[in-house]
Design a protein around this motif. Structure first.
Motif, mmCIF file in Angstrom:
data_model
loop_
_atom_site.group_PDB
_atom_site.id
_atom_site.type_symbol
_atom_site.label_atom_id
_atom_site.label_comp_id
_atom_site.label_asym_id
_atom_site.label_seq_id
_atom_site.Cartn_x
_atom_site.Cartn_y
_atom_site.Cartn_z
ATOM 1 N N VAL A 63 0.846 -1.181 0.000
ATOM 2 C CA VAL A 63 0.000 0.000 0.000
ATOM 3 C C VAL A 63 0.888 1.240 0.000
ATOM 4 C CG1 VAL A 63 -0.167 0.156 2.521
ATOM 5 C CG2 VAL A 63 -2.011 1.061 1.095
ATOM 6 N N ARG A 64 0.527 2.220 -0.780
ATOM 7 C CA ARG A 64 1.307 3.461 -0.815
ATOM 8 C C ARG A 64 0.625 4.504 0.071
ATOM 9 N NH1 ARG A 64 -0.699 7.566 -3.943
ATOM 10 N NH2 ARG A 64 -2.518 7.065 -5.231
ATOM 11 N N VAL A 65 1.392 5.445 0.548
ATOM 12 C CA VAL A 65 0.867 6.489 1.421
ATOM 13 C C VAL A 65 0.660 7.763 0.606
ATOM 14 C CG1 VAL A 65 3.180 7.239 2.132
ATOM 15 C CG2 VAL A 65 1.222 7.722 3.592
ATOM 16 N N VAL A 66 -0.490 8.407 0.791
ATOM 17 C CA VAL A 66 -0.749 9.697 0.144
ATOM 18 C C VAL A 66 -0.004 10.794 0.902
ATOM 19 C CG1 VAL A 66 -2.518 11.388 -0.461
ATOM 20 C CG2 VAL A 66 -2.981 8.946 -0.734
ATOM 21 N N THR A 67 -0.197 10.836 2.202
ATOM 22 C CA THR A 67 0.528 11.769 3.063
ATOM 23 C C THR A 67 0.261 11.400 4.510
ATOM 24 O OG1 THR A 67 0.984 14.128 3.460
ATOM 25 C CG2 THR A 67 -1.319 13.483 3.250
ATOM 26 N N THR A 68 0.882 12.127 5.418
ATOM 27 C CA THR A 68 0.651 11.928 6.839
ATOM 28 C C THR A 68 0.300 13.259 7.485
ATOM 29 O OG1 THR A 68 2.988 12.259 7.387
ATOM 30 C CG2 THR A 68 2.278 10.005 6.945
ATOM 31 N N CYS A 69 -0.294 13.192 8.645
ATOM 32 C CA CYS A 69 -0.694 14.397 9.374
ATOM 33 C C CYS A 69 -0.481 14.136 10.855
ATOM 34 C CB CYS A 69 -2.173 14.703 9.085
ATOM 35 S SG CYS A 69 -2.788 16.194 9.871
ATOM 36 N N THR A 70 0.237 15.029 11.519
ATOM 37 C CA THR A 70 0.528 14.802 12.930
ATOM 38 C C THR A 70 0.473 16.088 13.724
ATOM 39 O OG1 THR A 70 2.189 13.978 14.495
ATOM 40 C CG2 THR A 70 3.013 14.974 12.475
ATOM 41 N N GLN A 71 -0.150 15.988 14.889
ATOM 42 C CA GLN A 71 -0.226 17.045 15.894
ATOM 43 C C GLN A 71 0.035 16.371 17.244
ATOM 44 O OE1 GLN A 71 -0.636 20.371 15.793
ATOM 45 N NE2 GLN A 71 -0.612 20.387 13.558
ATOM 46 N N PRO A 72 0.231 17.155 18.308
ATOM 47 C CA PRO A 72 0.510 16.522 19.600
ATOM 48 C C PRO A 72 -0.493 15.438 20.002
ATOM 49 C CG PRO A 72 0.903 18.869 19.752
ATOM 50 C CD PRO A 72 0.338 18.623 18.381
ATOM 51 N N ASP A 73 -1.779 15.657 19.730
ATOM 52 C CA ASP A 73 -2.800 14.678 20.095
ATOM 53 C C ASP A 73 -3.523 14.123 18.870
ATOM 54 O OD1 ASP A 73 -2.222 14.908 22.731
ATOM 55 O OD2 ASP A 73 -3.833 16.307 23.208
ATOM 56 N N PHE A 74 -2.891 14.197 17.707
ATOM 57 C CA PHE A 74 -3.559 13.726 16.489
ATOM 58 C C PHE A 74 -2.519 13.160 15.541
ATOM 59 C CE2 PHE A 74 -5.168 14.331 12.158
ATOM 60 C CZ PHE A 74 -6.415 13.743 12.241
ATOM 61 N N HIS A 75 -2.689 11.876 15.185
ATOM 62 C CA HIS A 75 -1.808 11.223 14.223
ATOM 63 C C HIS A 75 -2.682 10.545 13.175
ATOM 64 C CE1 HIS A 75 1.600 11.920 16.815
ATOM 65 N NE2 HIS A 75 1.000 11.293 17.814
ATOM 66 N N ALA A 76 -2.432 10.824 11.915
ATOM 67 C CA ALA A 76 -3.229 10.222 10.848
ATOM 68 C C ALA A 76 -2.343 9.880 9.658
ATOM 69 C CB ALA A 76 -4.349 11.166 10.413
ATOM 70 N N ILE A 77 -2.646 8.755 9.018
ATOM 71 C CA ILE A 77 -1.989 8.349 7.781
ATOM 72 C C ILE A 77 -3.068 8.307 6.708
ATOM 73 C CG2 ILE A 77 -0.687 6.541 6.611
ATOM 74 C CD1 ILE A 77 0.375 5.661 9.304
ATOM 75 N N VAL A 78 -2.830 9.011 5.607
ATOM 76 C CA VAL A 78 -3.802 9.093 4.521
ATOM 77 C C VAL A 78 -3.370 8.129 3.423
ATOM 78 C CG1 VAL A 78 -4.994 10.607 2.911
ATOM 79 C CG2 VAL A 78 -4.187 11.515 5.102
ATOM 80 N N LEU A 79 -4.236 7.160 3.121
ATOM 81 C CA LEU A 79 -3.953 6.111 2.144
ATOM 82 C C LEU A 79 -4.986 6.136 1.027
ATOM 83 C CD1 LEU A 79 -3.435 3.273 4.789
ATOM 84 C CD2 LEU A 79 -1.632 4.570 3.667
ATOM 85 N N PRO A 80 -4.664 5.592 -0.143
ATOM 86 C CA PRO A 80 -5.674 5.486 -1.199
ATOM 87 C C PRO A 80 -6.816 4.582 -0.747
ATOM 88 C CG PRO A 80 -3.461 5.042 -2.054
ATOM 89 C CD PRO A 80 -3.354 5.051 -0.573
ATOM 90 N N LEU A 81 -8.015 4.914 -1.125
ATOM 91 C CA LEU A 81 -9.162 4.078 -0.770
ATOM 92 C C LEU A 81 -9.187 2.835 -1.646
ATOM 93 C CD1 LEU A 81 -11.765 3.812 0.925
ATOM 94 C CD2 LEU A 81 -12.969 4.906 -0.976
ATOM 95 N N MET A 82 -9.194 1.669 -1.023
ATOM 96 C CA MET A 82 -9.265 0.402 -1.746
ATOM 97 C C MET A 82 -10.729 -0.007 -1.849
ATOM 98 S SD MET A 82 -6.241 -0.393 -2.637
ATOM 99 C CE MET A 82 -4.572 0.161 -2.282
ATOM 100 N N THR A 83 -11.288 0.225 -3.021
ATOM 101 C CA THR A 83 -12.739 0.068 -3.199
ATOM 102 C C THR A 83 -13.205 -1.377 -3.064
ATOM 103 O OG1 THR A 83 -12.367 -0.031 -5.593
ATOM 104 C CG2 THR A 83 -12.905 2.111 -4.655
ATOM 105 N N ASN A 84 -12.309 -2.335 -3.254
ATOM 106 C CA ASN A 84 -12.710 -3.739 -3.164
ATOM 107 C C ASN A 84 -12.457 -4.341 -1.791
ATOM 108 O OD1 ASN A 84 -13.842 -4.471 -5.763
ATOM 109 N ND2 ASN A 84 -11.804 -4.041 -6.598
#
Length: 406
Positions: free
Chosen positions: A165-186
């Motif tokens: 899986v490839r990563v679109v981007t990441t987002c991080t704050q002191p109380d927030f961590h998120a990894i943005v990935l392509p949506l796998m429709t299947n």
């Protein structure tokens, strides 16, 4: 003093004492007139100014600290802040506000999955890109969430393969961590093996089985042998295998993956990054964990091979390794070995033998499934050195593809 012996002293008795003074003119002549009242007033005034200055400075410091804490709380709570920029320019910068908007405020209806450390939401970015936003929850895992986030980002940043899986981007704050990935429709492999309606999964024929096994094997082969930094996945299972628009399988979820320096090391324990230590974590999921991990063994490529073998046998039999059938020490591997090779029809799932899309005879289809089963049994050997490498597994599946297409 104005009286006593001082009154009879002559002026020259005080010569050399420049700091002496007389309070009144009637006192000893020759001494300077004292101005103590004015001096005391000046001294008191300086003391008052000093005290006022200290109190004012202390008050301003307290107010400043309170303001900084309030701003810090607002920054952590606000969904409108930009996330920290990525270190590589090929990942777009995205704000927490945009992720909030893309997922409808992370509403329950957008939830498409969850795990030990967080949840996955479906969303659409402002440019129309459909994504899966993996949000890690610090409340559930404490400091381990941050370490898991860094591990997964470390793997995704260092590796690139069509079956990962490839990563679109990441987002991080002191109380927030998120990894943005392509949506796998299947969806995931698990959703196809065990559809909610209980029927056979869409497009699940023998050719699909071989193709999916080959995709997973190629992804693991890259991680183990060809990636810039070699990776042990540690948690391979059907729910961590996703299917893209073309039904190609990609390996996902590297939350407890282990980066290793040199695959030639005997124990494969060389860590390329201190954040990738898996100490204190269960090395995988129940049913897929290599037996040596239960004895304190370190994460290894052989452990991933074992998990792959379990998953391959699960695909063939459509039996979970945690099925109630496997009790009192019986495992999926042991159950398959009991029926192999004299009673295979009792354990092989029917869709594979139908082989309608593969255009094979029943005998040919049976041979292909048996070879896959033999491969799964070899991968789940109790002894790690007895298992094949993923290079060997990949080569064997490639030969099966060639034989089934000829």
């Amino acid at each position: 003093p104005s009286g006593g012996a001082f009154a009879g002293f002559r002026a020259d008795a005080f010569l050399g004492n420049d700091r002496l003074c007389a309070g009144t003119a009637s006192m000893t002549p020759g001494l300077a007139r004292c101005s103590g009242a004015k001096r005391n007033h000046l001294h008191n005034r300086q003391v008052v100014l000093l005290v006022v200055g200290i109190v004012a400075s202390f008050t301003m410091a307290i107010i400043g600290l309170a303001v900084c804490r309030a701003v810090g709380r607002d920054r952590r709570r606000s969904p409108l802040l930009p996330c920290e920029p990525n270190t590589r320019g090929d990942y777009p910068r995205i704000s927490q506000r945009e992720l909030y908007e893309a997922t409808g405020g992370f509403e329950q209806s957008r939830l498409i999955g969850g795990g030990r450390f967080g949840r996955v939401y479906e969303g659409t970015l402002r440019d129309g890109t459909r994504v899966a936003v993996k949000v890690l929850d610090p409340k559930n895992g404490g400091g381990e969430v941050s370490r898991s986030f860094k591990r997964e980002c470390g793997v995704l940043r260092r590796t690139r393969h069509r079956n990962l899986v490839r990563v679109v981007t990441t987002c991080t704050q002191p109380d927030f961590h998120a990894i943005v990935l392509p949506l796998m429709t299947n969806g995931s492999l698990e959703s196809h093996l065990y559809p909610r309606d209980g029927g056979p999964g869409r497009g699940m024929d023998l050719a699909w089985l071989v193709a999916i096994a080959g995709d997973i094997a190629e992804g693991l082969t890259y991680l183990h042998h060809y990636a810039p930094v070699r990776v042990v996945h540690c948690d391979l299972k059907p729910s961590n295998v996703l299917l893209d628009d073309d039904m190609m399988a990609v390996v996902a979820d590297f939350g407890i993956a282990r980066l290793v320096k040199d695959m030639g090391d005997d124990d494969n324990t060389g860590s390329a990054d201190p954040c990738n230590s898996t100490a204190g974590l269960l090395q995988g999921s129940v049913g897929y964990i290599a037996p040596e991990y239960g004895l304190g063994g370190h994460p290894s490529t052989e452990g991933d091979v074992y998990s792959f073998g379990v998953m391959l046998l699960e695909m063939i039999t459509r039996k979970r390794p945690t099925d109630v059938l496997f009790q009192e020490g019986l495992t999926l591997h042991g159950w398959v070995r009991r029926h192999h090779p004299h009673d295979l029809t009792a354990i092989i799932a029917r869709p594979w033998l139908a082989a309608t899309d593969a255009m094979l005879s029943v005998a040919q289809a049976n041979n292909v499934v048996i070879e896959l089963m033999d491969l799964g049994i070899a991968c789940t050997q109790h002894s790690p050195p007895a298992r094949p490498t993923m290079v060997d597994v990949c080569r064997a599946i490639a030969l099966l593809k060639d034989s089934s297409s000829s």
